[in-house]
Structure formats: C-alpha cells, structure tokens
Design an enzyme around this catalytic site. Structure first.
Site, PDB file in Angstrom:
ATOM      1  CG  ASP A   1      33.285  46.821  37.011  1.00 16.92           C
ATOM      2  OD1 ASP A   1      32.731  46.309  36.006  1.00 16.92           O
ATOM      3  OD2 ASP A   1      34.238  47.621  36.933  1.00 16.92           O
ATOM      4  CG  ASP A   2      33.296  42.920  34.439  1.00 18.28           C
ATOM      5  OD1 ASP A   2      33.896  43.856  35.019  1.00 18.28           O
ATOM      6  OD2 ASP A   2      33.433  42.680  33.232  1.00 18.28           O
TER       7      ASP A   2
ATOM      8  CG  ASP B   1      43.291  43.157  36.286  1.00 20.84           C
ATOM      9  OD1 ASP B   1      44.359  43.221  36.904  1.00 20.84           O
ATOM     10  OD2 ASP B   1      43.189  42.551  35.206  1.00 20.84           O
TER      11      ASP B   1
END
Ligand SMILES: O=P(O)(O)OC[C@H]1O[C@H](OP(=O)(O)OP(=O)(O)O)[C@H](O)[C@@H]1O
Ligand code: HPA
Ligand SMILES: [Mg+2]
Length: 167
Positions: free
Chosen positions: A103-104, A107
C-alpha cells in the site's frame, strides 16, 4: 464510524519521490521472500497501492500481480474499512504466505488490520507510515507524524503561484 482527524502539516510527494521511495522499498524486500527466495505474487491495496506495487513488481521481476480493493476514506474523513474486491483465491492460498501486500501508506492501520485478518501470513509493506499504524506493517521506508497529511502526486496538479515579493 467516522472521525475527522486534524492534520496540521502537509507532506507533498512528487512522482520522482514516490518512484525513488518505492524502489528503496523493493530493494529492502528483495531478501525477505519465502525462504529468502522470490515472492509468489504482489497484491496492491487499491487504489493508492497500485503505483508502488507496479514499481516493486518491476524491480523484483514479479509477474503475478493482483489487487484487493479497500475503501476507508472520503477525502480526509475516515470511515469503516470495507473490502470491495478480493484477490484471486488461488493466488492467496489459505493464509497469504509468500505474498507481498503493498500500500502507499499506513495511517491508523485500519486498512491493514482488515487485510491482515484475511491473509495473516502475507508480508505487509507500505512506502510511508504514521505512528498509529506502524505496528501493522512489516516493512516501510519513511515515517511521518500522525498530524501530517500526505499528498500524493496523483491527487495534485502543478499550478501558478504568486512571487513571494508581491505587487
Ligand atoms: O491506515 P488507514 O487509516 O486505514 O489509512 C491508510 C489507507 O487509506 C488510504 O486509502 P483510501 O481508503 O483513502 O483509498 P484509496 O487508496 O483508493 O485512495 C491509503 O491509500 C491507505 O490504503
Ligand atoms: O495522509 C494521507 N494521505 C493520503 N491518503 C491518506 N489516507 C489516509 N491517510 C492519508
Ligand atoms: Mg488506499
């Protein structure tokens, strides 16, 4: 559940930067495949994971690439993470062993928490990480503070700015 998180700072990532950081992540992952060998497949968490996953698959010469679609944000507002599309069952096996999930960023960690439940033995890697979600990820490149919003190049456009010393 929805909650609005305050983001005091912005971290703007260029295409060049995400390319370099994704390559750095690929090099870090090279020796970590099953038994020190090749990963069986790359699975991108769409949509943000698609660009890094492509770069990583290219660097590590992995031709089997699939996607899992998880939606958890509307703009900067977090909602419950839901799987909209699963990867092919034959690729994932029982538990995701030997699979690289990309994933980028992580969070709060809710997206990865959900995918980890489905594929507990996969290796989870993101390019960027924030402290709340860091423990959900096995490998990442750069950490930013929790009150930073990361702006990716696919969400931005070049535009004119007034000179510092105005009229
Ligand atoms: O760790 P979390 O708090 O779960 O947040 C991280 C996830 O949120 C973003 O995706 P989003 O759901 O916005 O969808 P997108 O990738 O399609 O933009 C980002 O690309 C991660 O997948
Ligand atoms: O900081 C962020 N930037 C872009 N998308 C995100 N999704 C969760 N956090 C972020
Ligand atoms: Mg995403």
């Amino acid at each position: 559940m929805t909650d609005r998180l305050p983001h005091e700072k912005g971290f703007h990532i260029s295409w060049d930067q995400i390319h370099r950081d994704s390559r750095a992540l690929a090099w870090r992952l090279e020796q970590q495949g099953p038994g020190g060998g090749q990963w069986r497949a790359v699975v991108a968490i769409t949509r943000g994971g698609l660009a890094p996953a492509m770069i990583i698959a290219r660097e590590l010469d992995i031709r089997v690439v699939d996607t899992i679609s998880v939606k958890s944000y509307d703009n900067q507002t977090r909602a419950e993470a839901v799987v909209l599309k699963a990867p092919q069952a034959e690729i994932m096996g029982d538990d995701g062993e030997g699979i690289l999930v990309i994933d980028d960023l992580v969070d709060t960690g809710k997206t990865l928490e959900l995918v980890r439940k489905l594929f507990p033995k996969a290796h989870f890697a993101t390019v960027y990480a924030k402290p709340l979600g860091r423990d959900m990820v096995d490998s990442f490149i750069t950490e930013v503070s929790q009150d930073t919003w990361i702006f990716f190049p696919w969400d931005m456009a070049l535009q004119y700015v007034e000179p510092y010393r105005g009229k």
